[in-house]
Scaffold this motif. Structure first.
Motif, PDB file in Angstrom:
ATOM      1  N   ALA A   1      11.661   6.691  -5.577  1.00 21.46           N
ATOM      2  CA  ALA A   1      10.238   6.374  -5.660  1.00 21.46           C
ATOM      3  C   ALA A   1       9.956   5.524  -6.891  1.00 21.46           C
ATOM      4  CB  ALA A   1       9.409   7.649  -5.696  1.00 21.46           C
TER       5      ALA A   1
ATOM      6  N   THR B   1       4.196   4.372  -0.808  1.00 18.78           N
ATOM      7  CA  THR B   1       2.890   4.712  -0.239  1.00 18.78           C
ATOM      8  C   THR B   1       1.766   4.691  -1.260  1.00 18.78           C
ATOM      9  OG1 THR B   1       3.325   7.080  -0.537  1.00 18.78           O
ATOM     10  CG2 THR B   1       3.879   6.111   1.611  1.00 18.78           C
ATOM     11  N   THR B   2       2.074   4.765  -2.539  1.00 17.00           N
ATOM     12  CA  THR B   2       1.036   4.785  -3.558  1.00 17.00           C
ATOM     13  C   THR B   2       0.507   3.395  -3.918  1.00 17.00           C
ATOM     14  OG1 THR B   2       1.963   6.818  -4.442  1.00 17.00           O
ATOM     15  CG2 THR B   2       0.471   5.622  -5.862  1.00 17.00           C
ATOM     16  N   PRO B   3       1.335   2.357  -4.024  1.00 13.88           N
ATOM     17  CA  PRO B   3       0.788   1.039  -4.368  1.00 13.88           C
ATOM     18  C   PRO B   3      -0.171   0.516  -3.303  1.00 13.88           C
ATOM     19  CG  PRO B   3       3.175   1.035  -4.550  1.00 13.88           C
ATOM     20  CD  PRO B   3       2.780   2.322  -3.897  1.00 13.88           C
TER      21      PRO B   3
ATOM     22  N   GLY C   1       0.881   0.253   0.207  1.00 15.56           N
ATOM     23  CA  GLY C   1       0.810   1.512   0.944  1.00 15.56           C
ATOM     24  C   GLY C   1      -0.566   1.739   1.536  1.00 15.56           C
ATOM     25  N   PHE C   2      -1.611   1.289   0.833  1.00 17.36           N
ATOM     26  CA  PHE C   2      -2.967   1.374   1.373  1.00 17.36           C
ATOM     27  C   PHE C   2      -3.084   0.495   2.612  1.00 17.36           C
ATOM     28  CE2 PHE C   2      -7.418  -0.230   1.269  1.00 17.36           C
ATOM     29  CZ  PHE C   2      -8.048   0.960   1.593  1.00 17.36           C
TER      30      PHE C   2
ATOM     31  N   GLY D   1       8.692   1.661  -6.474  1.00 16.82           N
ATOM     32  CA  GLY D   1       7.395   1.380  -7.087  1.00 16.82           C
ATOM     33  C   GLY D   1       7.525   0.402  -8.237  1.00 16.82           C
TER      34      GLY D   1
ATOM     35  N   GLY E   1      -8.697   9.518   1.134  1.00 19.05           N
ATOM     36  CA  GLY E   1      -8.324   9.015  -0.184  1.00 19.05           C
ATOM     37  C   GLY E   1      -9.493   8.387  -0.915  1.00 19.05           C
TER      38      GLY E   1
ATOM     39  N   ALA F   1       6.547   8.178  -2.350  1.00  9.68           N
ATOM     40  CA  ALA F   1       5.365   7.733  -3.087  1.00  9.68           C
ATOM     41  C   ALA F   1       5.566   6.375  -3.739  1.00  9.68           C
ATOM     42  CB  ALA F   1       4.997   8.765  -4.148  1.00  9.68           C
TER      43      ALA F   1
ATOM     44  N   ALA G   1       8.591   3.406   3.584  1.00 13.00           N
ATOM     45  CA  ALA G   1       7.820   4.565   3.117  1.00 13.00           C
ATOM     46  C   ALA G   1       8.629   5.851   3.274  1.00 13.00           C
ATOM     47  CB  ALA G   1       6.511   4.665   3.885  1.00 13.00           C
TER      48      ALA G   1
END
Length: 122
Positions: free
Chosen positions: A10, A64-66, A69-70, A14, A101, A61, A56
């Motif tokens: 991750a 999926t977090t950056p 990912g949105f 990232g 979210g 994460a 993903a």
């Protein structure tokens, strides 16, 4: 030991997203806002053609977090809504997929404003 490998993956993925954005900022005339939009659109595109899901799954994460990912989340929501509701799902799918979210971020921001002295920037 498995959790350590997942954390490293991750962090690495990232970090690669961050390195790519920094290179774009340093070597091009793109503004940070345009790079953020590029990441969201890239996430939607890669999610729509089925390439973001394996990333993903692999990076967790880190992928999926950056903002990409949105974009992936939006593409998944639209795809699911179109399957369930037809063409109307193309309009509503992104809103319902990202609602949790977005609501959490708004609530956290509101609570932070209540706890700390919030004031507008001058």
């Amino acid at each position: 030991m498995d959790i350590v490998i997942k954390l490293i993956m991750a962090f690495a993925v990232g970090g690669l997203f961050c390195v790519a954005a920094q290179i774009l900022i340093d070597k091009t005339k793109l503004t940070p806002a345009r790079i953020l939009v590029l990441y969201v659109v890239l996430g939607v595109f890669l999610g729509a053609i089925g390439l973001y899901a394996p990333l993903a799954e692999f990076a967790g994460a880190g992928a999926t977090t950056p903002l990409s990912g949105f974009g992936f989340l939006i593409s998944k929501g639209v795809k699911k809504a179109v399957e369930e509701n037809g063409i109307l799902g193309a309009l509503t799918g992104s809103l319902t997929a990202a609602a949790g979210g977005t609501a959490a971020a708004l609530c956290a921001g509101f609570l932070a404003a209540l706890i700390f002295k919030s004031r507008p920037r001058r």
